[in-house]
Design a protein around this motif. Structure first.
Motif, PDB file in Angstrom:
ATOM      1  N   GLY A 138      10.089  -0.168   3.488  1.00  0.00           N
ATOM      2  CA  GLY A 138      10.517  -1.213   2.563  1.00  0.00           C
ATOM      3  C   GLY A 138       9.726  -2.495   2.719  1.00  0.00           C
ATOM      4  O   GLY A 138       8.601  -2.503   3.171  1.00  0.00           O
ATOM      5  N   GLY A 139      10.363  -3.570   2.336  1.00  0.00           N
ATOM      6  CA  GLY A 139       9.676  -4.834   2.322  1.00  0.00           C
ATOM      7  C   GLY A 139       8.851  -4.956   1.056  1.00  0.00           C
ATOM      8  O   GLY A 139       7.679  -5.282   1.072  1.00  0.00           O
ATOM      9  N   TRP A 140       9.510  -4.654  -0.038  1.00  0.00           N
ATOM     10  CA  TRP A 140       8.859  -4.677  -1.335  1.00  0.00           C
ATOM     11  C   TRP A 140       8.260  -6.055  -1.545  1.00  0.00           C
ATOM     12  O   TRP A 140       8.943  -7.064  -1.406  1.00  0.00           O
ATOM     13  N   GLU A 141       6.993  -6.122  -1.872  1.00  0.00           N
ATOM     14  CA  GLU A 141       6.312  -7.397  -2.065  1.00  0.00           C
ATOM     15  C   GLU A 141       6.688  -8.006  -3.411  1.00  0.00           C
ATOM     16  O   GLU A 141       6.885  -7.291  -4.388  1.00  0.00           O
ATOM     17  N   PHE A 142       6.739  -9.341  -3.461  1.00  0.00           N
ATOM     18  CA  PHE A 142       6.969 -10.026  -4.727  1.00  0.00           C
ATOM     19  C   PHE A 142       5.904  -9.596  -5.725  1.00  0.00           C
ATOM     20  O   PHE A 142       4.719  -9.539  -5.400  1.00  0.00           O
ATOM     21  N   GLY A 143       6.338  -9.266  -6.923  1.00  0.00           N
ATOM     22  CA  GLY A 143       5.410  -8.905  -7.990  1.00  0.00           C
ATOM     23  C   GLY A 143       4.775  -7.534  -7.845  1.00  0.00           C
ATOM     24  O   GLY A 143       3.876  -7.186  -8.599  1.00  0.00           O
ATOM     25  N   ARG A 144       5.248  -6.703  -6.911  1.00  0.00           N
ATOM     26  CA  ARG A 144       4.672  -5.361  -6.746  1.00  0.00           C
ATOM     27  C   ARG A 144       5.249  -4.446  -7.813  1.00  0.00           C
ATOM     28  O   ARG A 144       6.463  -4.323  -7.945  1.00  0.00           O
ATOM     29  N   ASN A 145       4.366  -3.806  -8.558  1.00  0.00           N
ATOM     30  CA  ASN A 145       4.784  -2.908  -9.629  1.00  0.00           C
ATOM     31  C   ASN A 145       5.350  -1.609  -9.063  1.00  0.00           C
ATOM     32  O   ASN A 145       5.053  -1.229  -7.933  1.00  0.00           O
ATOM     33  N   VAL A 146       6.165  -0.925  -9.861  1.00  0.00           N
ATOM     34  CA  VAL A 146       6.746   0.365  -9.488  1.00  0.00           C
ATOM     35  C   VAL A 146       6.037   1.434 -10.308  1.00  0.00           C
ATOM     36  O   VAL A 146       6.008   1.357 -11.534  1.00  0.00           O
ATOM     37  N   PHE A 147       5.474   2.425  -9.623  1.00  0.00           N
ATOM     38  CA  PHE A 147       4.751   3.504 -10.278  1.00  0.00           C
ATOM     39  C   PHE A 147       5.524   4.806 -10.136  1.00  0.00           C
ATOM     40  O   PHE A 147       5.938   5.166  -9.027  1.00  0.00           O
ATOM     41  N   ASN A 148       5.687   5.532 -11.249  1.00  0.00           N
ATOM     42  CA  ASN A 148       6.365   6.835 -11.198  1.00  0.00           C
ATOM     43  C   ASN A 148       5.657   7.777 -10.228  1.00  0.00           C
ATOM     44  O   ASN A 148       6.304   8.480  -9.454  1.00  0.00           O
ATOM     45  N   ALA A 149       4.329   7.810 -10.277  1.00  0.00           N
ATOM     46  CA  ALA A 149       3.570   8.723  -9.416  1.00  0.00           C
ATOM     47  C   ALA A 149       3.824   8.433  -7.943  1.00  0.00           C
ATOM     48  O   ALA A 149       3.869   9.347  -7.117  1.00  0.00           O
ATOM     49  N   GLU A 150       4.014   7.176  -7.603  1.00  0.00           N
ATOM     50  CA  GLU A 150       4.289   6.801  -6.220  1.00  0.00           C
ATOM     51  C   GLU A 150       5.660   7.320  -5.775  1.00  0.00           C
ATOM     52  O   GLU A 150       5.827   7.766  -4.640  1.00  0.00           O
ATOM     53  N   ILE A 151       6.627   7.292  -6.677  1.00  0.00           N
ATOM     54  CA  ILE A 151       7.966   7.810  -6.370  1.00  0.00           C
ATOM     55  C   ILE A 151       7.896   9.320  -6.125  1.00  0.00           C
ATOM     56  O   ILE A 151       8.453   9.834  -5.153  1.00  0.00           O
ATOM     57  N   VAL A 152       7.192  10.048  -6.997  1.00  0.00           N
ATOM     58  CA  VAL A 152       7.049  11.502  -6.835  1.00  0.00           C
ATOM     59  C   VAL A 152       6.341  11.809  -5.513  1.00  0.00           C
ATOM     60  O   VAL A 152       6.772  12.675  -4.754  1.00  0.00           O
ATOM     61  N   SER A 153       5.281  11.084  -5.225  1.00  0.00           N
ATOM     62  CA  SER A 153       4.533  11.285  -3.982  1.00  0.00           C
ATOM     63  C   SER A 153       5.407  11.036  -2.760  1.00  0.00           C
ATOM     64  O   SER A 153       5.368  11.791  -1.789  1.00  0.00           O
ATOM     65  N   LEU A 154       6.205   9.997  -2.815  1.00  0.00           N
ATOM     66  CA  LEU A 154       7.113   9.668  -1.718  1.00  0.00           C
ATOM     67  C   LEU A 154       8.083  10.817  -1.456  1.00  0.00           C
ATOM     68  O   LEU A 154       8.258  11.246  -0.309  1.00  0.00           O
ATOM     69  N   ILE A 155       8.697  11.336  -2.513  1.00  0.00           N
ATOM     70  CA  ILE A 155       9.661  12.430  -2.355  1.00  0.00           C
ATOM     71  C   ILE A 155       8.962  13.676  -1.808  1.00  0.00           C
ATOM     72  O   ILE A 155       9.475  14.360  -0.927  1.00  0.00           O
ATOM     73  N   GLN A 156       7.760  13.950  -2.322  1.00  0.00           N
ATOM     74  CA  GLN A 156       7.038  15.154  -1.893  1.00  0.00           C
ATOM     75  C   GLN A 156       6.650  15.097  -0.418  1.00  0.00           C
ATOM     76  O   GLN A 156       6.541  16.125   0.242  1.00  0.00           O
ATOM     77  N   LYS A 157       6.489  13.907   0.149  1.00  0.00           N
ATOM     78  CA  LYS A 157       6.105  13.758   1.558  1.00  0.00           C
ATOM     79  C   LYS A 157       7.256  13.999   2.528  1.00  0.00           C
ATOM     80  O   LYS A 157       7.030  14.112   3.730  1.00  0.00           O
ATOM     81  N   ILE A 158       8.463  14.090   2.033  1.00  0.00           N
ATOM     82  CA  ILE A 158       9.619  14.310   2.913  1.00  0.00           C
ATOM     83  C   ILE A 158       9.546  15.760   3.406  1.00  0.00           C
ATOM     84  O   ILE A 158       9.484  16.692   2.600  1.00  0.00           O
ATOM     85  N   PRO A 159       9.535  15.961   4.713  1.00  0.00           N
ATOM     86  CA  PRO A 159       9.315  17.315   5.268  1.00  0.00           C
ATOM     87  C   PRO A 159      10.282  18.388   4.772  1.00  0.00           C
ATOM     88  O   PRO A 159       9.904  19.551   4.670  1.00  0.00           O
ATOM     89  N   SER A 160      11.514  18.024   4.444  1.00  0.00           N
ATOM     90  CA  SER A 160      12.483  19.035   4.017  1.00  0.00           C
ATOM     91  C   SER A 160      12.366  19.384   2.531  1.00  0.00           C
ATOM     92  O   SER A 160      13.055  20.263   2.052  1.00  0.00           O
ATOM     93  N   VAL A 161      11.470  18.693   1.807  1.00  0.00           N
ATOM     94  CA  VAL A 161      11.272  18.960   0.373  1.00  0.00           C
ATOM     95  C   VAL A 161      10.068  19.876   0.185  1.00  0.00           C
ATOM     96  O   VAL A 161       8.967  19.586   0.642  1.00  0.00           O
ATOM     97  N   LYS A 162      10.315  20.996  -0.497  1.00  0.00           N
ATOM     98  CA  LYS A 162       9.233  21.942  -0.786  1.00  0.00           C
ATOM     99  C   LYS A 162       8.525  21.562  -2.087  1.00  0.00           C
ATOM    100  O   LYS A 162       7.302  21.500  -2.139  1.00  0.00           O
ATOM    101  N   TYR A 163       9.311  21.304  -3.148  1.00  0.00           N
ATOM    102  CA  TYR A 163       8.742  20.948  -4.448  1.00  0.00           C
ATOM    103  C   TYR A 163       9.562  19.842  -5.100  1.00  0.00           C
ATOM    104  O   TYR A 163      10.783  19.804  -4.955  1.00  0.00           O
ATOM    105  N   VAL A 164       8.880  19.003  -5.842  1.00  0.00           N
ATOM    106  CA  VAL A 164       9.528  18.028  -6.719  1.00  0.00           C
ATOM    107  C   VAL A 164       9.322  18.571  -8.127  1.00  0.00           C
ATOM    108  O   VAL A 164       8.199  18.666  -8.602  1.00  0.00           O
ATOM    109  N   LEU A 165      10.423  18.963  -8.798  1.00  0.00           N
ATOM    110  CA  LEU A 165      10.298  19.618 -10.103  1.00  0.00           C
ATOM    111  C   LEU A 165      10.382  18.634 -11.265  1.00  0.00           C
ATOM    112  O   LEU A 165       9.590  18.713 -12.197  1.00  0.00           O
TER     113      LEU A 165
END
Length: 190
Positions: free
Chosen positions: A101-128
């Motif tokens: 965390g520590g979201w920076e002021f004015g930092r944009n939110v990207f959908n691809a970053e959210i998908v990438s974050l979820i996919q990096k979780i070891p217990s997740v096989k696929y993000v559908l």
């Protein structure tokens, strides 16, 4: 003669772990303490404005397939906790990773970053499937129902949400579906 605007965030990391967005409200007492301290150093002709950031509540709806060794409940918990840590406006000094965390002021939110974050979780096989939505959040007025984000108030983020310099992203209540690949395909949702 001039004006200075100071945007502050209360140090409420523990409250953020439990989704207590109301804790982000800058109380009159906190404003008075900050003003009292800074008044000693400002020019008399300089006006001092103390404000809280403009918060952008982010809600992620995702469908994931767990690794073979992971239970559905554990995966749901891990994904939710990771999203809450990542979309927290304050850094969690107890955790030293890219999700802290520590979201920076004015930092944009990207959908691809959210998908990438979820996919990096070891217990997740696929993000559908993923859908990311947002709405403005007022910490003073937030309720438990608001955390879920009323669908009529939510706005879909197609690729990215542009957040202004005085704005911060924060987590709302995310909706996760954990399913097997067989169930996903046979359900006709593929």
């Amino acid at each position: 003669t001039g004006a200075v605007t100071l945007v502050i965030i209360p140090d409420v990391v523990d409250s953020m772990k439990y989704g207590d967005l109301h804790a982000l409200h800058v109380s009159d007492e906190l404003r008075a303490r900050v003003r009292g301290y800074l008044d000693k150093y400002r020019l008399l002709t300089t006006a001092l404005n103390i404000e809280e950031p403009k918060y952008y509540g982010i809600k992620v709806k995702a469908t994931v397939v767990p690794q073979d060794f992971a239970s559905d409940a554990d995966v749901g918990t891990e994904v939710t906790e990771a999203l809450n840590r990542f979309l927290c406006p304050l850094p969690d000094n107890e955790v030293n990773d890219e999700l802290s965390g520590g979201w920076e002021f004015g930092r944009n939110v990207f959908n691809a970053e959210i998908v990438s974050l979820i996919q990096k979780i070891p217990s997740v096989k696929y993000v559908l499937d993923t859908e990311v939505e947002w709405r403005p959040v007022s910490p003073m007025n937030v309720t438990a129902d608001d955390l879920g984000g009323k669908d009529a108030e939510m706005k879909k983020i197609d690729k990215m949400l542009v957040i202004p310099a005085e704005g911060l992203g924060c987590s709302l209540r995310h909706e996760l579906t954990v399913t097997s690949m067989d169930d996903y395909v046979s359900g006709g949702t593929a």
